[in-house]
Structure formats: structure tokens, C-alpha cells
Design a protein around this motif. Structure first.
Motif, PDB file in Angstrom:
ATOM      1  N   LEU A  35       0.818  -1.213   0.000  1.00  0.00           N
ATOM      2  CA  LEU A  35       0.000   0.000   0.000  1.00  0.00           C
ATOM      3  C   LEU A  35       0.851   1.262   0.000  1.00  0.00           C
ATOM      4  O   LEU A  35       0.557   2.228  -0.713  1.00  0.00           O
ATOM      5  CB  LEU A  35      -0.920  -0.006   1.230  1.00  0.00           C
ATOM      6  CG  LEU A  35      -2.003  -1.081   1.247  1.00  0.00           C
ATOM      7  CD1 LEU A  35      -2.679  -1.129   2.604  1.00  0.00           C
ATOM      8  CD2 LEU A  35      -3.028  -0.836   0.147  1.00  0.00           C
ATOM      9  N   TRP A  36       1.925   1.248   0.804  1.00  0.00           N
ATOM     10  CA  TRP A  36       2.748   2.446   0.917  1.00  0.00           C
ATOM     11  C   TRP A  36       3.487   2.732  -0.390  1.00  0.00           C
ATOM     12  O   TRP A  36       3.495   3.866  -0.885  1.00  0.00           O
ATOM     13  CB  TRP A  36       3.740   2.293   2.076  1.00  0.00           C
ATOM     14  CG  TRP A  36       4.500   3.548   2.374  1.00  0.00           C
ATOM     15  CD1 TRP A  36       4.121   4.831   2.084  1.00  0.00           C
ATOM     16  CD2 TRP A  36       5.761   3.651   3.015  1.00  0.00           C
ATOM     17  NE1 TRP A  36       5.070   5.723   2.524  1.00  0.00           N
ATOM     18  CE2 TRP A  36       6.094   5.025   3.093  1.00  0.00           C
ATOM     19  CE3 TRP A  36       6.651   2.714   3.547  1.00  0.00           C
ATOM     20  CZ2 TRP A  36       7.272   5.475   3.678  1.00  0.00           C
ATOM     21  CZ3 TRP A  36       7.818   3.167   4.139  1.00  0.00           C
ATOM     22  CH2 TRP A  36       8.127   4.526   4.199  1.00  0.00           C
ATOM     23  N   ALA A  50       2.676   1.765  -3.322  1.00  0.00           N
ATOM     24  CA  ALA A  50       1.698   2.130  -4.344  1.00  0.00           C
ATOM     25  C   ALA A  50       1.267   3.590  -4.191  1.00  0.00           C
ATOM     26  O   ALA A  50       1.023   4.285  -5.184  1.00  0.00           O
ATOM     27  CB  ALA A  50       0.478   1.215  -4.252  1.00  0.00           C
ATOM     28  N   SER A  51       1.202   4.069  -2.950  1.00  0.00           N
ATOM     29  CA  SER A  51       0.769   5.455  -2.721  1.00  0.00           C
ATOM     30  C   SER A  51       1.710   6.461  -3.362  1.00  0.00           C
ATOM     31  O   SER A  51       1.296   7.562  -3.751  1.00  0.00           O
ATOM     32  CB  SER A  51       0.660   5.731  -1.216  1.00  0.00           C
ATOM     33  OG  SER A  51       1.946   5.860  -0.606  1.00  0.00           O
ATOM     34  N   TYR A  64       0.821   8.059  -6.642  1.00  0.00           N
ATOM     35  CA  TYR A  64      -0.340   8.935  -6.730  1.00  0.00           C
ATOM     36  C   TYR A  64      -0.173  10.249  -5.962  1.00  0.00           C
ATOM     37  O   TYR A  64      -0.844  11.229  -6.276  1.00  0.00           O
ATOM     38  CB  TYR A  64      -1.581   8.210  -6.196  1.00  0.00           C
ATOM     39  CG  TYR A  64      -1.899   6.951  -6.947  1.00  0.00           C
ATOM     40  CD1 TYR A  64      -2.644   6.992  -8.124  1.00  0.00           C
ATOM     41  CD2 TYR A  64      -1.440   5.714  -6.502  1.00  0.00           C
ATOM     42  CE1 TYR A  64      -2.940   5.836  -8.826  1.00  0.00           C
ATOM     43  CE2 TYR A  64      -1.728   4.555  -7.203  1.00  0.00           C
ATOM     44  CZ  TYR A  64      -2.476   4.616  -8.362  1.00  0.00           C
ATOM     45  OH  TYR A  64      -2.752   3.468  -9.059  1.00  0.00           O
ATOM     46  N   SER A  92       2.911  11.194   1.547  1.00  0.00           N
ATOM     47  CA  SER A  92       2.792   9.773   1.850  1.00  0.00           C
ATOM     48  C   SER A  92       3.427   9.426   3.190  1.00  0.00           C
ATOM     49  O   SER A  92       2.829   8.735   4.014  1.00  0.00           O
ATOM     50  CB  SER A  92       3.435   8.951   0.730  1.00  0.00           C
ATOM     51  OG  SER A  92       3.348   7.573   1.022  1.00  0.00           O
ATOM     52  N   PHE A 111      -6.519   9.355  -3.539  1.00  0.00           N
ATOM     53  CA  PHE A 111      -6.358   7.903  -3.555  1.00  0.00           C
ATOM     54  C   PHE A 111      -5.005   7.508  -2.963  1.00  0.00           C
ATOM     55  O   PHE A 111      -4.914   6.565  -2.177  1.00  0.00           O
ATOM     56  CB  PHE A 111      -6.481   7.392  -4.993  1.00  0.00           C
ATOM     57  CG  PHE A 111      -6.358   5.896  -5.111  1.00  0.00           C
ATOM     58  CD1 PHE A 111      -7.287   5.055  -4.529  1.00  0.00           C
ATOM     59  CD2 PHE A 111      -5.301   5.330  -5.820  1.00  0.00           C
ATOM     60  CE1 PHE A 111      -7.186   3.673  -4.634  1.00  0.00           C
ATOM     61  CE2 PHE A 111      -5.185   3.952  -5.929  1.00  0.00           C
ATOM     62  CZ  PHE A 111      -6.134   3.128  -5.340  1.00  0.00           C
ATOM     63  N   GLY A 112      -3.953   8.235  -3.318  1.00  0.00           N
ATOM     64  CA  GLY A 112      -2.628   7.968  -2.753  1.00  0.00           C
ATOM     65  C   GLY A 112      -2.594   8.194  -1.262  1.00  0.00           C
ATOM     66  O   GLY A 112      -1.970   7.423  -0.521  1.00  0.00           O
ATOM     67  N   LEU A 151      -4.262   5.259   0.473  1.00  0.00           N
ATOM     68  CA  LEU A 151      -3.366   4.099   0.478  1.00  0.00           C
ATOM     69  C   LEU A 151      -2.330   4.230   1.581  1.00  0.00           C
ATOM     70  O   LEU A 151      -2.018   3.253   2.280  1.00  0.00           O
ATOM     71  CB  LEU A 151      -2.669   3.968  -0.878  1.00  0.00           C
ATOM     72  CG  LEU A 151      -3.524   3.540  -2.066  1.00  0.00           C
ATOM     73  CD1 LEU A 151      -2.684   3.507  -3.348  1.00  0.00           C
ATOM     74  CD2 LEU A 151      -4.159   2.171  -1.820  1.00  0.00           C
ATOM     75  N   SER A 152      -1.786   5.428   1.762  1.00  0.00           N
ATOM     76  CA  SER A 152      -0.781   5.642   2.795  1.00  0.00           C
ATOM     77  C   SER A 152      -1.374   5.453   4.190  1.00  0.00           C
ATOM     78  O   SER A 152      -0.741   4.860   5.071  1.00  0.00           O
ATOM     79  CB  SER A 152      -0.182   7.049   2.667  1.00  0.00           C
ATOM     80  OG  SER A 152       0.840   7.245   3.621  1.00  0.00           O
ATOM     81  N   LEU A 161      -3.955   3.577   4.988  1.00  0.00           N
ATOM     82  CA  LEU A 161      -4.197   2.145   5.178  1.00  0.00           C
ATOM     83  C   LEU A 161      -2.896   1.399   5.466  1.00  0.00           C
ATOM     84  O   LEU A 161      -2.882   0.426   6.241  1.00  0.00           O
ATOM     85  CB  LEU A 161      -4.878   1.558   3.937  1.00  0.00           C
ATOM     86  CG  LEU A 161      -6.317   2.010   3.693  1.00  0.00           C
ATOM     87  CD1 LEU A 161      -6.832   1.441   2.367  1.00  0.00           C
ATOM     88  CD2 LEU A 161      -7.220   1.573   4.838  1.00  0.00           C
ATOM     89  N   SER A 162      -1.803   1.859   4.867  1.00  0.00           N
ATOM     90  CA  SER A 162      -0.510   1.227   5.137  1.00  0.00           C
ATOM     91  C   SER A 162      -0.088   1.460   6.584  1.00  0.00           C
ATOM     92  O   SER A 162       0.575   0.609   7.188  1.00  0.00           O
ATOM     93  CB  SER A 162       0.561   1.762   4.177  1.00  0.00           C
ATOM     94  OG  SER A 162       0.987   3.064   4.532  1.00  0.00           O
TER      95      SER A 162
END
Length: 250
Positions: A44-45, A47-48, A51, A57, A111-112, A115-116, A118-119
Motif C-alpha cells: 500500500l505504501w 503504491a501510494s 499517486y 505519503s 487515492f494515494g 493508500l498511505s 491504510l498502510s
């Protein structure tokens, strides 16, 4: 990165075979869950970063100490003094402010950011599960097993998506090796070792320094600018960290 780390640790494996065989099914389930959480954190991190900016992040990732502080209270009864808790909050506010100027309402950046965040939840769960295991496990068996489990999760993910596993230039492989040695062996392994001797929140507080280091490196390597707001935010972060260290319970 994780599988390279496992290969680097293999020569030390025979010394701990008895400890591995003594683990119960419950222990292996917790190890698997901790490893899956670590793998999900990396997924997740990283991937962030596609974005949102590096500073945004890493700033959002500093929610980890707050999550760990709450989880440690309910799971282990770890309490913080009022001054220590204030230090955590100040440090997290400072860390978030480092990347605040990059927060955007665009769908891509949002979205990024999600994701951060959630990480941060995933790595907090990883730390809390690790704390419960390290009371009865040495650092090596735990770290080796968790890195292998996390690597397996990411391996399945990449195979499922058809991503290449080996077709990378030499420069990329050198970066993979550096990631395995520096932040994994000298970072996560060290954190795992400390879990037996320190409160979980004390270890998690190390993450609040990441936005500062990441922002400075992003300035040199990626050309991302550092403004006055970020400098002031770094000062708040350092004050909060000092307050936590100076006033935390012995």
C-alpha cells in the motif's frame, strides 16, 4: 527486497532450528498474520507514491504511533503519561504538517493519501502482533518468518498480476539489495529486536522522523521543494519527539 533479506539471513538459520520446531500452531498463525500485515504495508505504501508526493505519503504514515498507542493500551495495558501522550500528538501533527502543503483534493492524490493511511494501519497491526510474539521468541526466528511471510504475500500478488520478477537492470537490483540491507535488516529487524525490551509506542515513535528524512532526500533526489511551512513543521515534530522521550514513563 523481502526475499533478498530472507536469503541474506539463511546462513544463520541452523542456529535457531530448535526454536522454530517449538512454535505452536497459534504462534505460526500470528506470525503469518504479522507477515501478511507487513507485506500489505509495503504494498500500500509503495503504491501510494505513484499517486501522491513523498512528503504527503510519509506524513500520513506517521499515524502509526497513534494507532500503536491505542492498540497497546487495549492489548498490553501500556499506559502513557499525559506529557508523553502530548509529545506523541505534537510529533504526529508536526510530521503531518511536513507534507500538508502537498495534500490535494484531486482524485489521484486523495487515492494515494488513502493508500498511505491504510498502510499505517497495516504496519501498526504488524507491530502489535510482533510485540505479542517477541515475549516468547528470539528476534531472528520472528524476523526471518515474518519477512518470509510478507515476501510470500507480495510474491503471490505479483505472480497473479503477471509482473516480472527477475527482468530488471543491474542498477535496479543494486537498489533492491540496498533496500534489503539498510531499511530491512538495519531497520525492521532492529525494531523487531527492540520489541522485547521497549514499549511498542517507543519504537513506533521512530517513524515520525521519516517525513523529515524523506523530504530532505526528495529535495536532493527528486527535486521536490522544501518550504518555510515544512521547516516549521519539522521543528514541531522535534519538540514533540523530545517531549515524549524526556517525559515518558520509565
Amino acid at each position: 527486497r523481502l526475499l533478498i533479506t530472507v536469503v541474506l539471513l539463511l546462513p544463520f538459520l541452523p542456529r535457531y532450528l530448535k526454536e522454530f520446531t517449538a512454535l505452536s500452531k497459534k504462534d505460526w498463525l500470528i506470525i503469518s498474520a504479522s507477515g501478511a500485515a507487513l507485506g500489505l504495508h509495503f504494498l500500500l505504501w509503495m503504491a501510494s507514491l505513484s499517486y501522491t508526493s513523498v512528503s504527503s505519503s510519509t506524513a500520513l504514515l506517521t499515524l502509526e504511533p497513534i494507532l500503536v498507542m491505542i492498540g497497546s493500551y487495549y492489548m498490553f495495558g501500556e499506559r502513557q503519561s499525559k506529557a508523553g501522550a502530548l509529545g506523541v500528538v505534537l510529533a504526529v501533527i508536526g510530521a503531518a504538517a511536513v507534507g500538508f502543503h502537498d495534500f490535494s483534493l484531486s482524485a489521484k492524490a486523495l487515492f494515494g493519501d488513502v493508500l498511505s493511511m491504510l498502510s499505517a494501519v497495516a504496519v501498526a497491526l504488524h507491530m502489535l502482533l510482533g510485540k505479542s510474539l517477541r515475549a516468547r521468541m528470539s528476534a531472528f526466528p520472528y524476523s526471518f518468518s515474518v519477512f518470509a511471510a510478507a515476501g510470500a504475500v507480495l510474491l503471490v500478488y505479483n505472480v497473479a498480476l503477471g509482473n516480472t520478477l527477475f527482468d530488471y537492470p543491474a542498477r535496479e537490483w543494486s537498489i533492491f539489495m540496498l533496500l534489503a540491507v539498510v531499511p530491512t535488516v538495519l531497520g525492521h529487524y532492529l525494531f523487531n529486536w527492540l520489541l522485547r525490551y521497549m514499549k511498542t509506542i517507543s519504537i513506533s515513535m521512530a517513524v515520525v522522523g521519516e517525513p523529515v528524512g524523506a523530504t530532505i532526500l526528495a529535495w536532493f533526489l527528486l527535486g521536490e521543494r522544501i518550504g518555510l511551512q515544512q521547516l516549521l513543521a519539522c521543528l514541531i515534530l522535534l519538540i514533540g519527539t523530545w517531549l515524549f522521550i524526556a517525559k515518558r514513563e520509565r
